[in-house]
Design a protein around this motif. Structure first.
Motif, short mmCIF file in Angstrom:
data_model
loop_
_atom_site.label_atom_id
_atom_site.label_comp_id
_atom_site.label_asym_id
_atom_site.label_seq_id
_atom_site.Cartn_x
_atom_site.Cartn_y
_atom_site.Cartn_z
N GLN A 1 -90.49 -6.24 -5.32
CA GLN A 1 -89.91 -7.54 -5.04
C GLN A 1 -88.87 -7.88 -6.12
OE1 GLN A 1 -90.80 -9.24 -2.17
NE2 GLN A 1 -91.94 -7.34 -1.78
N GLU A 2 -87.97 -8.81 -5.80
CA GLU A 2 -86.91 -9.18 -6.74
C GLU A 2 -87.47 -9.64 -8.08
OE1 GLU A 2 -84.56 -12.04 -4.63
OE2 GLU A 2 -83.18 -10.53 -3.84
N ARG A 3 -88.55 -10.42 -8.05
CA ARG A 3 -89.16 -10.90 -9.30
C ARG A 3 -89.64 -9.74 -10.16
NH1 ARG A 3 -91.59 -16.34 -9.74
NH2 ARG A 3 -90.51 -17.71 -8.29
N GLN A 4 -90.25 -8.72 -9.53
CA GLN A 4 -90.70 -7.55 -10.26
C GLN A 4 -89.53 -6.83 -10.93
OE1 GLN A 4 -92.89 -6.00 -6.63
NE2 GLN A 4 -94.17 -5.13 -8.24
N ILE A 5 -88.47 -6.67 -10.17
CA ILE A 5 -87.30 -5.95 -10.68
C ILE A 5 -86.68 -6.71 -11.85
CG2 ILE A 5 -84.99 -5.09 -10.13
CD1 ILE A 5 -85.98 -4.68 -7.23
N ILE A 6 -86.58 -8.03 -11.74
CA ILE A 6 -86.01 -8.85 -12.81
C ILE A 6 -86.87 -8.75 -14.07
CG2 ILE A 6 -85.57 -11.23 -13.53
CD1 ILE A 6 -84.70 -11.71 -10.55
N ALA A 7 -88.20 -8.79 -13.90
CA ALA A 7 -89.10 -8.66 -15.04
C ALA A 7 -88.90 -7.31 -15.72
CB ALA A 7 -90.55 -8.81 -14.59
N GLU A 8 -88.72 -6.26 -14.93
CA GLU A 8 -88.52 -4.93 -15.49
C GLU A 8 -87.15 -4.81 -16.18
OE1 GLU A 8 -90.90 -1.69 -15.12
OE2 GLU A 8 -91.47 -3.65 -15.89
N ILE A 9 -86.15 -5.48 -15.65
CA ILE A 9 -84.83 -5.48 -16.28
C ILE A 9 -84.92 -6.11 -17.68
CG2 ILE A 9 -82.53 -6.57 -16.23
CD1 ILE A 9 -82.56 -6.13 -13.17
N ILE A 10 -85.63 -7.24 -17.76
CA ILE A 10 -85.80 -7.90 -19.07
C ILE A 10 -86.53 -6.98 -20.03
CG2 ILE A 10 -86.88 -9.85 -20.28
CD1 ILE A 10 -86.49 -11.46 -17.60
N ARG A 11 -87.58 -6.33 -19.53
CA ARG A 11 -88.37 -5.43 -20.40
C ARG A 11 -87.53 -4.24 -20.85
NH1 ARG A 11 -92.39 -1.34 -20.07
NH2 ARG A 11 -92.13 -1.12 -17.82
N GLU A 12 -86.68 -3.74 -19.97
CA GLU A 12 -85.82 -2.62 -20.36
C GLU A 12 -84.91 -3.00 -21.53
OE1 GLU A 12 -82.94 0.41 -17.98
OE2 GLU A 12 -82.30 -1.68 -17.98
#
Length: 299
Positions: free
Chosen positions: A184-195
């Protein structure tokens, strides 16, 4: 007319061998986050490659390692689950003849599942050195094929994609042809921040962080489309909170800026992002916290 082919293909290997980079290169777009630090991928990532003749459903897994906490244990359960659920495996290794104990364990778990040995980072060694690498791994396991690639440059990736499709069986299209991931978009955004945090922070801090998207609100449309995003960054120690924020908030601002740029590309809209840093001691050993962050083995 040839029959449509499809199948599930797992990607396994020890940490930092380039599994996520390879996945992104095969799909031609960024699905999995990338960092030079090991254990970047924490859970199984599903990515889909579809063309007129086939659909390959990739399952990228966390790097196989000896777990030190419940998060690590759940990561290894994700690897085991993937190996048992796929039609084919890619075992990604570095071009070194020394095989690690964890790689031996991976090959033991593979068993009779068809597996392609993918020797990555081949642009970092001389070609004659690769013979010893092939000999070492093929002595330990009977691989269906051995492929040389450089996931970073793309060398050998098209050949690997063709080889995967050639080895698929006839099957249905499991997902819509325009779908590339189940995240989901929220998951991807969280992973982008973590990256961005993995790439900007040093030592042990990045592995003790988790991201929670607390607000994602869309307003406007077309060229005026805007997303307001708020996220909590959880760390395990007060000292880590200071490192993440940085002097005068400099580090946190850099994380937010880099994450916002990637989010704007993904969402094709302007993004306003707020990041807050909070301390949750030892969250990697808390079943409730792991469940809250979607990092349990039954996610």
């Amino acid at each position: 007319m040839s029959e449509f082919k499809s199948g599930y293909v797992g990607i396994v290997g020890r940490p930092n061998v380039g599994k996520s980079t390879l996945l992104n290169k095969m799909l031609g777009q960024k699905i999995a986050i990338i960092s030079a630090k090991p254990q970047t991928t924490r859970s199984q990532i599903l990515a889909i490659m579809t063309d007129e003749e086939s659909q390959v459903v990739f399952l990228d897994t966390p790097g196989f390692h000896t777990p030190k906490n419940k998060l690590g244990e759940n990561m290894m359960k994700a690897v085991d689950s993937t190996i048992s659920d796929v039609d084919m495996l890619l075992m990604v290794v570095e071009p070194k003849a020394e095989i690690s104990p964890n790689e031996i364990k991976i090959m033991e778990k593979i068993g009779d599942i068809p597996c392609i040995l993918v020797i990555n980072k081949t642009d970092s060694v001389k070609k004659e050195e690769l013979l010893a690498v092939v000999a070492a791994y093929t002595k330990e396991h009977s691989f269906k094929e051995v492929v040389f690639v450089s996931a970073r440059s793309g060398d050998g990736v098209d050949f690997l994609k063709k080889l995967i499709k050639d080895n698929l069986s006839d099957g249905p299209m499991y997902y819509p042809e325009d779908m590339v991931t189940d995240q989901q978009e929220r998951q991807i955004i969280a992973e982008i921040i973590r990256e961005k945090m993995l790439n900007l922070l040093d030592k042990e801090v990045p592995h003790g962080i988790a991201i929670e998207i607390v607000k994602m609100k869309h307003r406007g449309s077309g060229n005026n489309s805007i997303y307001d995003i708020s996220a909590n960054i959880y760390c395990e120690k007060a000292s880590h909170k200071g490192i993440i924020i940085g002097a005068g908030g400099k580090t946190l601002k850099a994380i937010g800026t880099k994450a916002r740029i990637d989010c704007e590309k993904m969402l094709d809209a302007k993004v306003f992002m707020e990041l807050w840093v909070k301390v949750k001691a030892d969250w990697r050993n808390s079943n409730n916290m792991l469940k809250e962050f979607g990092l349990t083995d039954n996610q």
